[in-house]
Design a protein around this motif. Structure first.
Motif, PDB file in Angstrom:
ATOM      1  N   TYR A 271      33.780  53.150  38.217  1.00 45.54           N
ATOM      2  CA  TYR A 271      33.383  52.178  39.230  1.00 45.54           C
ATOM      3  C   TYR A 271      33.693  50.748  38.798  1.00 45.54           C
ATOM      4  O   TYR A 271      33.699  49.845  39.630  1.00 45.54           O
ATOM      5  N   PHE A 272      33.903  50.539  37.517  1.00 41.75           N
ATOM      6  CA  PHE A 272      34.075  49.186  36.991  1.00 41.75           C
ATOM      7  C   PHE A 272      35.531  48.867  36.660  1.00 41.75           C
ATOM      8  O   PHE A 272      35.819  47.851  36.047  1.00 41.75           O
ATOM      9  N   GLN A 279      37.568  40.587  33.477  1.00 43.96           N
ATOM     10  CA  GLN A 279      37.740  40.961  32.080  1.00 43.96           C
ATOM     11  C   GLN A 279      36.404  41.308  31.444  1.00 43.96           C
ATOM     12  O   GLN A 279      35.407  40.606  31.634  1.00 43.96           O
ATOM     13  N   ALA A 280      36.374  42.406  30.713  1.00 42.68           N
ATOM     14  CA  ALA A 280      35.184  42.838  29.968  1.00 42.68           C
ATOM     15  C   ALA A 280      33.947  42.905  30.853  1.00 42.68           C
ATOM     16  O   ALA A 280      32.993  42.145  30.674  1.00 42.68           O
ATOM     17  N   PRO A 281      33.908  43.822  31.839  1.00 49.50           N
ATOM     18  CA  PRO A 281      32.723  43.939  32.692  1.00 49.50           C
ATOM     19  C   PRO A 281      31.474  44.251  31.875  1.00 49.50           C
ATOM     20  O   PRO A 281      31.531  45.003  30.894  1.00 49.50           O
ATOM     21  N   ALA A 282      30.369  43.671  32.270  1.00 52.67           N
ATOM     22  CA  ALA A 282      29.103  43.910  31.575  1.00 52.67           C
ATOM     23  C   ALA A 282      28.729  45.384  31.660  1.00 52.67           C
ATOM     24  O   ALA A 282      28.939  46.043  32.682  1.00 52.67           O
ATOM     25  N   HIS A 591      29.015  42.090  38.197  1.00 54.04           N
ATOM     26  CA  HIS A 591      30.314  42.687  37.936  1.00 54.04           C
ATOM     27  C   HIS A 591      30.515  43.960  38.756  1.00 54.04           C
ATOM     28  O   HIS A 591      31.651  44.294  39.121  1.00 54.04           O
ATOM     29  N   ALA A 592      29.433  44.649  39.048  1.00 51.24           N
ATOM     30  CA  ALA A 592      29.536  45.780  39.966  1.00 51.24           C
ATOM     31  C   ALA A 592      29.975  45.306  41.346  1.00 51.24           C
ATOM     32  O   ALA A 592      30.819  45.925  41.999  1.00 51.24           O
ATOM     33  N   GLU A 626      32.634  33.494  38.428  1.00 55.56           N
ATOM     34  CA  GLU A 626      33.366  34.747  38.221  1.00 55.56           C
ATOM     35  C   GLU A 626      34.258  35.067  39.414  1.00 55.56           C
ATOM     36  O   GLU A 626      35.378  35.575  39.245  1.00 55.56           O
ATOM     37  N   LEU A 627      33.798  34.784  40.617  1.00 55.53           N
ATOM     38  CA  LEU A 627      34.633  34.986  41.797  1.00 55.53           C
ATOM     39  C   LEU A 627      35.880  34.108  41.737  1.00 55.53           C
ATOM     40  O   LEU A 627      36.999  34.563  41.978  1.00 55.53           O
ATOM     41  N   ALA A 628      35.687  32.826  41.403  1.00 55.73           N
ATOM     42  CA  ALA A 628      36.823  31.910  41.325  1.00 55.73           C
ATOM     43  C   ALA A 628      37.797  32.333  40.228  1.00 55.73           C
ATOM     44  O   ALA A 628      39.021  32.240  40.392  1.00 55.73           O
TER      45      ALA A 628
END
Length: 848
Positions: A271-272, A279-282, A591-592, A626-628
């Protein structure tokens, strides 16, 4: 073969150490300098790995370094230290096993063992790639509780890594081949790209660990496998870990690298991985423990033992060869051991133990030591624990490679070579042991007889207190696909007393394609959150599970709320929006959302800017940044322009957040050799001048580019015919190339390098054509890192098709390199005809 031993001498290189090889897992490898030092012990000798005179240890070992003779199993047994009440018992030893690196248990409790007989038989690694390894079956023919008979199942293998049971056969990993072997039949090739075969076996695929969702997961390989209706299915999956992979009672994956004792995913990582620009999802590759270790002896024989990796007493301070993790779910150790993580560190001659706890989604671990030492330690330098397993008898099994040299020849430092010679660690024969760790509180359980159990009995075993029995029973039920078990499994889901039995019943039905929408919806309201979670994860899209999932948006369990947010079965509005609003302060939920809404970032951005509840939510600023950043990393000119315009119309706080995200997207990677290209816009940005009053916007003045910008050279523009080539190439790339290189062009570690900003992609077109015509065999050097790669030839494409896909690569993702004309492809094809059928190497391609 050393489990991933220290790689800290190669700061820019990927984790390594031969993943396995077994130790391969990582090897403690420092890169090998070209000088030839002399040994400090005796006459001059040529040693690999640098200048010995410059590799001087700082430790002072009182009484000197003890010798390291080969010990018999009975002698080695006396070297172990365990907490009070715990004991260790020999299960098998030479000549029954030779250099074992992995094992699995069949439904009758017999042991399939991977024997890597050819690993580092001497310091030159002679015979390493000869077919001298095997898979063997160990059986207890006398009923005495200990194997006494050995049958070679598959011989003549080259450095095999893993074995697993599936249907009536055995799955064997012999990279790059993955074999399926059934009694009385020739072995069947399942895959021919399961890793690679190399004399420098870093990052080699291993694992084959079956999980609750009925897939086999792997370390060091970006894929998972499933056995359905007698056929193998393959699916792309995030590459995880280095040597060894395991799961807990609800299916979360745990793994490690040579220098990280334990890593884990808080949620299913598929899912991630939807958003390549995040980069590097929590919660992915999370480290629940630190990498400090506490051995029971001095450890001078590690590759970088002359550094701070050893303390002043000569003991290893932190992991350099972590491998073979196991989440223990047996029933014959004390109850407090259930769910503990046990991890091997063969360079430190120890096994560490960690108690895991949860706080919402976060998993944390606490090291459990006794008398200042890790859980299991040995004073025998040749004790090399490399893998751990929950056994059918409810105890913990340990694979002991029992070998003096664990560092692969590719990474031997002069220091450790000298250590090996001083204590004759390179001398020894065919050794190896398998041990059982048990406790005074319970005798080992009975031998299983699951292969001959009825289907109804297997359903009953889903409630067994030993997780090995539950997992094996579920796998057998799915493989049998017996219709008579359907009502039994459905009843177990609805009325089973044990929550984990209900979890397994759900996944068994899912594996048989018999989990109904109604039953999944009912189970998603179960009183136990583990069952609710399994129901949501296992369910296929359907109206009832959609309605049920909406009801779980306020679930008290964070794991369940996150799963609802990730599901495609539930609409984003308003369910996902409300979950994000309430949990936005937690990076894993943000991040999800960034993965769930990939391609629809501006919709999420408008929600964050305009919905009152969002404007007041904690974590909103971080979400905007994070969106930007993700939008900017995608380098889409129209979306970049749109983002700048939106920022110029926003208030000061929003502007600052969006600008910080954009700047992060263009900030140089300190590990990269080249600076990122400017963000290309289709026209001068109208809102930039207003934004430049903000300090956060200043880096954008040079990071943005547009046609006609003063002082900037124009990129290559495509003619109308070249634009048609580009469009044709895009179709082919998305259908074929994107499987490995990803639609984003960012590649996959261990499988395919990134194409974005790659000098191979945007450099001389003739070189790129050569790669496409004949393929490429790694390693490459990308961003200062070694990137192993094995690209097949595309020579079957005609000149027009090849020119099209290469033109796409050179003009996608903001590239502005020259197009590739069919005539140039034709010319290079003719020039390199003698090379046909042989892949290019990096050295050949860069040769003047």
């Amino acid at each position: 073969m050393k489990p991933s031993v220290d790689r800290s001498n190669r700061r820019g290189a990927p984790w390594g150490a031969l993943v396995l090889v077994l130790l391969l897992w990582g090897c403690d490898g420092s890169s090998r300098p070209t000088s030839t030092p002399t040994s400090s012990s005796g006459p001059e000798a040529l040693l690999p790995g640098g200048d010995l005179s410059q590799q001087k240890p700082h430790y002072r070992i009182r009484g000197g370094i003890p010798p390291a003779p080969v010990l018999s199993p009975q002698e080695e047994l006396q070297t172990f230290k365990l907490p009070t009440g715990y004991h260790i018992q020999l299960v098998a030893a030479e000549p029954l096993v030779d250099k074992p690196v992995a094992l699995t248990f069949d439904p009758e409790g017999r042991i399939y063992v991977v024997e890597m007989c050819n690993y580092m038989r001497d310091l030159s690694g002679s015979g390493e790639l000869e077919p001298g390894c095997r898979i063997s079956l160990l059986e207890d023919s006398r009923g005495g509780g200990q194997p006494d008979r050995k049958t070679v199942v598959l011989d003549g293998l080259v450095l095999p890594r893993a074995v697993a049971l599936a249907g009536p056969g055995v799955l064997v990993a012999e990279p790059p081949q993955l074999w399926y072997c059934r009694p009385g039949r020739p072995k069947q090739l399942v895959l021919n790209d399961f890793g690679s075969r190399t004399a420098n076996p870093e990052h080699i695929a291993n694992g084959l660990s079956w999980n609750l969702d009925n897939w086999y997961y792997n370390a060091n390989w970006p894929g998972r496998l499933r056995f359905r209706e007698g056929r193998w299915e393959r699916q792309l999956f995030a590459s995880r870990g280095q040597w060894g992979i395991t799961h807990d009672d609800i299916g979360r994956l745990f793994f490690n690298t040579s220098t990280a004792m334990l890593l884990c995913d808080w949620a299913p990582s598929q899912y991630f991985g939807r958003n390549p620009y995040l980069q590097a999802p929590a919660g992915m590759n999370a480290a629940p423990v630190d990498s400090r270790v506490a051995p029971g002896r001095v450890n001078p024989g590690v590759n970088r033992g002359y550094t701070e990796d050893l303390d002043e007493q000569g003991k290893l301070q932190r992991a350099t060869a972590a491998c073979g993790p196991c989440i223990f779910f047996g029933d014959r150790l004390p109850e407090e051991a259930r769910g503990n993580a046990f991890v091997c560190e063969p360079a430190g001659n120890l096994v560490a133990r960690y108690a895991l706890s949860e706080n919402g989604l976060e998993i944390k671990g606490r090291s459990l030591r006794h008398q200042g030492r890790d859980f299991l330690t040995s004073t025998d330098e040749r004790f090399r624990p490399v893998n751990l397993y929950t056994a059918p008898d409810g105890t913990l099994y340990l694979v002991d490679f029992y070998h003096g040299v664990i560092e692969h020849k590719s990474y031997l430092s002069a220091y450790v070579t000298d250590q090996i010679k001083q204590r004759n660690l390179d001398q020894g024969g065919a050794y190896g042991r398998i041990w059982r760790v048990y406790h005074d509180s319970a005798r080992p359980g009975p031998q299983p007889r699951l292969a001959r159990a009825s289907s109804s009995e297997l359903v009953g075993y889903l409630s067994h207190p030993n997780g090995w029995w539950r997992d094996t029973a579920q796998r057998l039920l799915v493989e049998r696909h017996d219709p008579a078990t359907l009502p039994l499994l459905e009843s177990l889901v609805l009325r089973g007393k044990a929550p984990l039995a209900r979890v397994h019943a759900l996944w068994a039905l899912q594996g048989m394609d018999r989990l109904s929408d109604e039953l999944a919806a009912t189970a998603s309201q179960d009183r136990d959150p583990r069952v609710r979670l399994a129901a949501l994860q296992a369910a296929a899209p359907g109206p009832q599970i959609q309605r049920a999932a909406r009801q779980r948006a306020q679930d008290p369990d964070a794991r369940v709320r996150l799963q609802v947010m990730l599901l495609e079965t539930t609409p984003w509005e308003p369910v996902g929006r409300n979950i994000l609003r309430d949990s936005m302060a937690l990076p894993v939920f943000r991040h999800a959302a960034l993965n769930r809404m990939f391609g629809h970032e501006f919709g999420l951005l408008r929600t964050a800017l305009n919905v009152p509840d969002f404007r007041r939510a904690e974590g909103r600023t971080e979400l905007l940044e994070e969106l930007a950043e993700c939008i900017s990393r995608a380098r889409d000119p129209q979306r970049l322009q749109q983002l700048l315009q939106l920022a110029s119309r926003s208030d000061a706080n929003v502007q600052e957040a969006l600008l910080r995200g954009m700047v992060r997207a263009v900030s140089p990677d300190p590990k990269a050799r080249v600076s990122p290209r400017p963000l290309r816009l289709p026209s001068p940005p109208d809102g930039l001048q207003a934004l430049l009053s903000r300090p956060a916007a200043h880096p954008l003045a040079t990071a943005l580019s547009w046609p006609g910008k003063p002082g900037e050279a124009e990129g290559q523009q495509l003619s109308s015919d070249q634009l048609k080539l580009f469009q044709q190439g895009q179709v082919f790339f998305e259908r074929v190339c994107a499987v490995c290189h990803q639609p984003s062009g960012l590649g996959q570690p261990g499988t395919a390098p990134r194409l974005v900003d790659s000098p191979w992609a945007v450099g001389p077109p003739e070189r790129l054509i050569r790669i496409a015509l004949d393929g490429f065999r790694g390693p490459t050097k990308e961003g200062g890192k070694d990137s192993g790669m094995d690209m097949p030839s595309l020579a079957a494409l005609n000149d027009q098709e090849l020119a099209a896909v290469l033109t796409y690569v050179r003009h996608a993702w903001g590239h502005e390199s020259s197009a590739v004309e069919p005539e140039l492809v034709q010319a290079v094809r003719a020039q390199t005809r003698q090379h046909r059928g042989r892949q290019w190497t990096r050295e050949e391609l860069i040769r003047p």
